[in-house]
Design a protein around this motif. Structure first.
Motif, mmCIF file in Angstrom:
data_model
loop_
_atom_site.group_PDB
_atom_site.id
_atom_site.type_symbol
_atom_site.label_atom_id
_atom_site.label_comp_id
_atom_site.label_asym_id
_atom_site.label_seq_id
_atom_site.Cartn_x
_atom_site.Cartn_y
_atom_site.Cartn_z
ATOM 1 N N LYS A 127 0.839 -1.195 0.000
ATOM 2 C CA LYS A 127 0.000 0.000 0.000
ATOM 3 C C LYS A 127 0.876 1.247 0.000
ATOM 4 C CE LYS A 127 -4.069 -1.973 2.275
ATOM 5 N NZ LYS A 127 -5.034 -1.832 3.394
ATOM 6 N N TYR A 128 0.367 2.278 -0.694
ATOM 7 C CA TYR A 128 1.038 3.565 -0.754
ATOM 8 C C TYR A 128 0.032 4.651 -0.365
ATOM 9 C CZ TYR A 128 4.234 0.955 -3.810
ATOM 10 O OH TYR A 128 5.089 0.024 -4.341
ATOM 11 N N GLY A 129 0.505 5.659 0.331
ATOM 12 C CA GLY A 129 -0.304 6.841 0.615
ATOM 13 C C GLY A 129 -0.002 7.933 -0.383
ATOM 14 N N LEU A 130 -1.003 8.340 -1.182
ATOM 15 C CA LEU A 130 -0.814 9.340 -2.242
ATOM 16 C C LEU A 130 -1.534 10.629 -1.885
ATOM 17 C CD1 LEU A 130 -1.366 7.082 -5.383
ATOM 18 C CD2 LEU A 130 0.723 7.433 -4.074
ATOM 19 N N ILE A 131 -1.037 11.749 -2.410
ATOM 20 C CA ILE A 131 -1.630 13.054 -2.112
ATOM 21 C C ILE A 131 -1.410 13.983 -3.295
ATOM 22 C CG2 ILE A 131 0.423 14.100 -1.071
ATOM 23 C CD1 ILE A 131 -1.439 15.251 1.084
ATOM 24 N N GLN A 132 -2.313 14.952 -3.468
ATOM 25 C CA GLN A 132 -2.225 15.953 -4.529
ATOM 26 C C GLN A 132 -2.860 17.238 -4.009
ATOM 27 O OE1 GLN A 132 -1.422 18.241 -7.130
ATOM 28 N NE2 GLN A 132 -0.845 16.218 -7.900
ATOM 29 N N PHE A 133 -2.211 18.378 -4.281
ATOM 30 C CA PHE A 133 -2.671 19.655 -3.761
ATOM 31 C C PHE A 133 -3.264 20.554 -4.845
ATOM 32 C CE2 PHE A 133 0.498 18.232 -0.704
ATOM 33 C CZ PHE A 133 -0.176 18.442 0.500
ATOM 34 N N ASP A 134 -3.649 19.973 -5.968
ATOM 35 C CA ASP A 134 -4.284 20.742 -7.032
ATOM 36 C C ASP A 134 -5.452 19.922 -7.566
ATOM 37 O OD1 ASP A 134 -4.832 22.744 -8.748
ATOM 38 O OD2 ASP A 134 -2.891 22.754 -9.771
ATOM 39 N N SER A 135 -6.565 20.562 -7.756
ATOM 40 C CA SER A 135 -7.755 19.838 -8.197
ATOM 41 C C SER A 135 -7.637 19.451 -9.658
ATOM 42 C CB SER A 135 -9.002 20.688 -7.983
ATOM 43 O OG SER A 135 -8.928 21.874 -8.758
ATOM 44 N N GLY A 136 -8.402 18.426 -10.041
ATOM 45 C CA GLY A 136 -8.399 17.981 -11.423
ATOM 46 C C GLY A 136 -8.553 16.474 -11.514
ATOM 47 N N HIS A 137 -8.509 15.967 -12.744
ATOM 48 C CA HIS A 137 -8.579 14.536 -12.994
ATOM 49 C C HIS A 137 -7.167 14.016 -13.286
ATOM 50 C CE1 HIS A 137 -12.746 15.811 -13.726
ATOM 51 N NE2 HIS A 137 -13.101 14.556 -13.498
ATOM 52 N N TYR A 138 -6.779 12.980 -12.579
ATOM 53 C CA TYR A 138 -5.446 12.430 -12.719
ATOM 54 C C TYR A 138 -5.532 10.943 -13.057
ATOM 55 C CZ TYR A 138 -4.112 16.713 -10.301
ATOM 56 O OH TYR A 138 -3.939 18.016 -9.947
ATOM 57 N N THR A 139 -4.467 10.484 -13.701
ATOM 58 C CA THR A 139 -4.386 9.064 -14.063
ATOM 59 C C THR A 139 -3.226 8.424 -13.318
ATOM 60 O OG1 THR A 139 -5.271 9.485 -16.276
ATOM 61 C CG2 THR A 139 -4.071 7.422 -15.940
ATOM 62 N N LEU A 140 -3.564 7.397 -12.528
ATOM 63 C CA LEU A 140 -2.512 6.574 -11.949
ATOM 64 C C LEU A 140 -2.070 5.591 -13.023
ATOM 65 C CD1 LEU A 140 -3.936 5.823 -8.381
ATOM 66 C CD2 LEU A 140 -2.200 7.494 -9.027
ATOM 67 N N PRO A 141 -0.849 5.710 -13.534
ATOM 68 C CA PRO A 141 -0.432 4.875 -14.667
ATOM 69 C C PRO A 141 -0.288 3.410 -14.273
ATOM 70 C CG PRO A 141 1.436 6.087 -13.806
ATOM 71 C CD PRO A 141 0.236 6.580 -13.059
ATOM 72 N N LYS A 142 -0.078 2.590 -15.268
ATOM 73 C CA LYS A 142 0.141 1.171 -15.023
ATOM 74 C C LYS A 142 1.391 0.981 -14.164
ATOM 75 C CE LYS A 142 -1.923 -0.261 -19.431
ATOM 76 N NZ LYS A 142 -1.687 -0.980 -20.701
#
Length: 558
Positions: free
Chosen positions: A98-113
């Motif tokens: 498991k990984y804890g991910l975070i982003q501080f800008d709104s929008g649609h993101y893709t977690l790549p393969k």
């Protein structure tokens, strides 16, 4: 009741059926023996909230599994990597990372393969779409405050750095000039006037020995100066072209002169002189390296040859008038040399003065207008040229889009940018571009579509489709923000904008781009405008603003 024939026919059929079933079971077990998957605990998070990203591998007992050790997945940053959880059965292990991910800008993101190595063999998971939402602020419950008064700006001392840099460059240039002048110009400015050519040749031979050239390994330079002294003496004393002549020509002219003017010069002197000149030619052109004894011998031969030549010249040849003329010529030559050196020094001072003035003006201009502005005005900038060049207003496509652009858009084959099979949905497709995507500093694409059948167009879904199409074209880490957009005449559409990364397939370098996408729907048609440029390009931002203000739509043709 079945006949014996049918019974015999069914026996191999049943046998084949059971064998195939067993093989499929074994094959499915082999497939399930190594299986990877990925999931996120939520597909929608708020800005700054943690999203738990899980990678799981089902392997056989004893398999070696290596999960990615990444600092980020796509545009989401890894803030924590949890310990690997292992569930072991008799024949199969399940490993979970498991990984804890975070982003501080709104929008649609893709977690790549994600790539998981199992026994050093790569296995890839599916990509996941994550939406990062803004935190909604209720302005009705939030207490409002008055506008703060204007505060004095903090004084900037950047100009001091520019000034110090200019002074430092000026000081370095001044000391370099003084060093060069003292080292190279002063010895040449000493005006030495010799009474006779033999006195000049003797003084030059002594000065040559004081330089110790051949003792320091500069044998070629030593022989060049040694033979130049001899040639200069012969030319000034006997008046034959010695400097421009080859060794053979010089010796031939010298023998002819000795014979004509009846000089009492021995053949041994001419032979010694010829031998030294030929040795010098070998050193200068054949890279020959004589021994120390040979160098000492050649120096004595030149010195003795000059003395013997001087003694061989009849006394009546050198009259007082000739000596006086020679001295005057020497003085004039020295005077011209001094004038040349003074002129060269004046030109150097002027050049240093102009350079220092340019540096000072450059520093002042950078302080007033900024370094990038000065640089772009001096060296030019691609998008600045677009902004200041000729703009064209024209209609494109059907339903047509009226737009002002820095140059005429040219027609491009739409199949280059659209997924295969998409043309089956459209009655008509047209694509226009300023430059093909990714091949210029600023790109403009205008698509227009007309559907074959009446279609209810969802602009939000169209935005998602366009983003996926950009990913297929090689763009990565696409950040998406959406909002409404109205033209000057009030026609409403959808606007999507954000950043993305383009990878150069040749150099493997990445470039971060900013894009703006406009979508409009009309009866039976769809219009799309895509603008792309490098992030942080202020000239490109101004180009984009001008284009967006010019967008208008025309009534579609029937």
């Amino acid at each position: 009741m079945r006949s014996p024939k049918n019974i015999l026919f069914d026996i191999p059929s049943r046998f084949v059926f059971h064998v195939c079933t067993m093989l499929l079971c074994v094959f499915s077990l082999g497939i399930q023996a190594q299986k990877v998957s990925s999931k996120a605990d939520t597909l929608r998070i708020k800005i700054g909230a943690e999203c738990k990203y899980t990678l799981q591998a089902q392997v056989k007992k004893g398999d070696r599994v290596l999960f990615p050790k990444a600092k980020s997945f796509g545009a989401l940053e890894v803030i924590k990597t949890y310990p690997i959880d292992t569930v072991a059965n008799e024949q199969q292990w399940t490993l979970t990372q498991k990984y804890g991910l975070i982003q501080f800008d709104s929008g649609h993101y893709t977690l790549p393969k994600a790539k998981i190595l199992i026994n050093k063999k790569p296995f890839y998971t599916d990509s996941i779409q994550i939406e990062v939402r803004d935190v909604v602020v209720d302005t009705l419950k939030q207490k409002m405050f008055d506008i703060k008064p204007i505060l004095p700006a903090e004084r900037s001392w950047d100009w001091l750095y520019y000034l110090l840099g200019c002074l430092l460059l000026g000081a370095v240039g001044f000391f370099a000039y003084r060093f060069y002048k003292n080292r190279n110009l002063q010895p040449k400015q000493e005006a030495i006037v010799y009474a006779t050519p033999i006195e000049k040749a003797t003084a030059q031979l002594q000065a040559l020995e004081q330089k110790s050239l051949w003792q320091r390994g500069q044998i070629k330079d030593y022989y060049s100066e040694l033979t130049d002294i001899a040639r200069t003496y012969i030319e000034e004393e006997i008046h034959i072209p010695a400097k421009e002549s080859t060794t053979r020509e010089l010796i031939a002219n010298l023998k002819s002169t000795v014979k004509t003017k009846k000089f009492s010069l021995s053949a041994e002197t001419l032979q010694n002189l010829e031998q030294v000149l030929m040795q010098a030619d070998l050193v200068k052109f054949a890279k020959s390296i004589p021994t120390e004894a040979e160098i000492e011998s050649d120096k004595k031969r030149i010195s003795h040859s000059i003395v013997h030549l001087h003694q061989a010249i009849p006394a009546e040849v050198e009259t007082d008038d000739e000596l006086e003329a020679w001295n005057e010529a020497q003085k004039e030559q020295q005077r011209l040399e001094q004038l040349r050196l003074r002129k060269k020094e004046r030109m150097r001072r002027v050049a240093y003065g102009v350079l220092a003035s340019c540096l000072v003006l450059f520093g002042i201009s950078c302080y007033i207008f900024g370094f990038n502005t000065v640089k772009d005005n001096l060296l030019g900038h691609p998008t600045k040229s677009l902004l200041e060049g000729e703009w064209i207003v024209s209609d494109y496509g059907n339903p047509s889009v009226k737009i002002e652009t820095p140059g005429v858009l040219t027609r491009v084959n739409p199949e280059k940018y659209l997924p295969k099979g998409s043309d089956a949905l459209f009655k008509e497709m047209q694509l226009f571009a300023l430059n093909d995507a990714g091949e210029s500093d600023y790109n403009i694409l205008v698509h227009t579509f007309k559907y074959k059948q009446e279609t209810a167009v969802d602009l939000d879904q169209t935005v998602d489709s366009t983003i996926k199409n950009l990913e297929l074209l090689g763009y990565q880490d696409i950040l998406v923000k959406t909002e409404g957009f109205d033209t000057q005449k009030g026609i409403s559409g959808k606007k999507a904008y954000g950043t993305m990364t383009k990878i150069n397939s040749l150099t493997k370098s990445s470039t971060k781009l900013f894009y703006e996408l406009l979508l409009f729907k009309q009866d039976g048609g769809l219009q799309e405008i895509l603008l792309m440029h490098e992030e942080g390009d202020t000239y490109a931002d101004r180009v984009t603003d001008r284009i967006l203000k010019s967008v208008e739509l025309q009534t579609p043709e029937n």
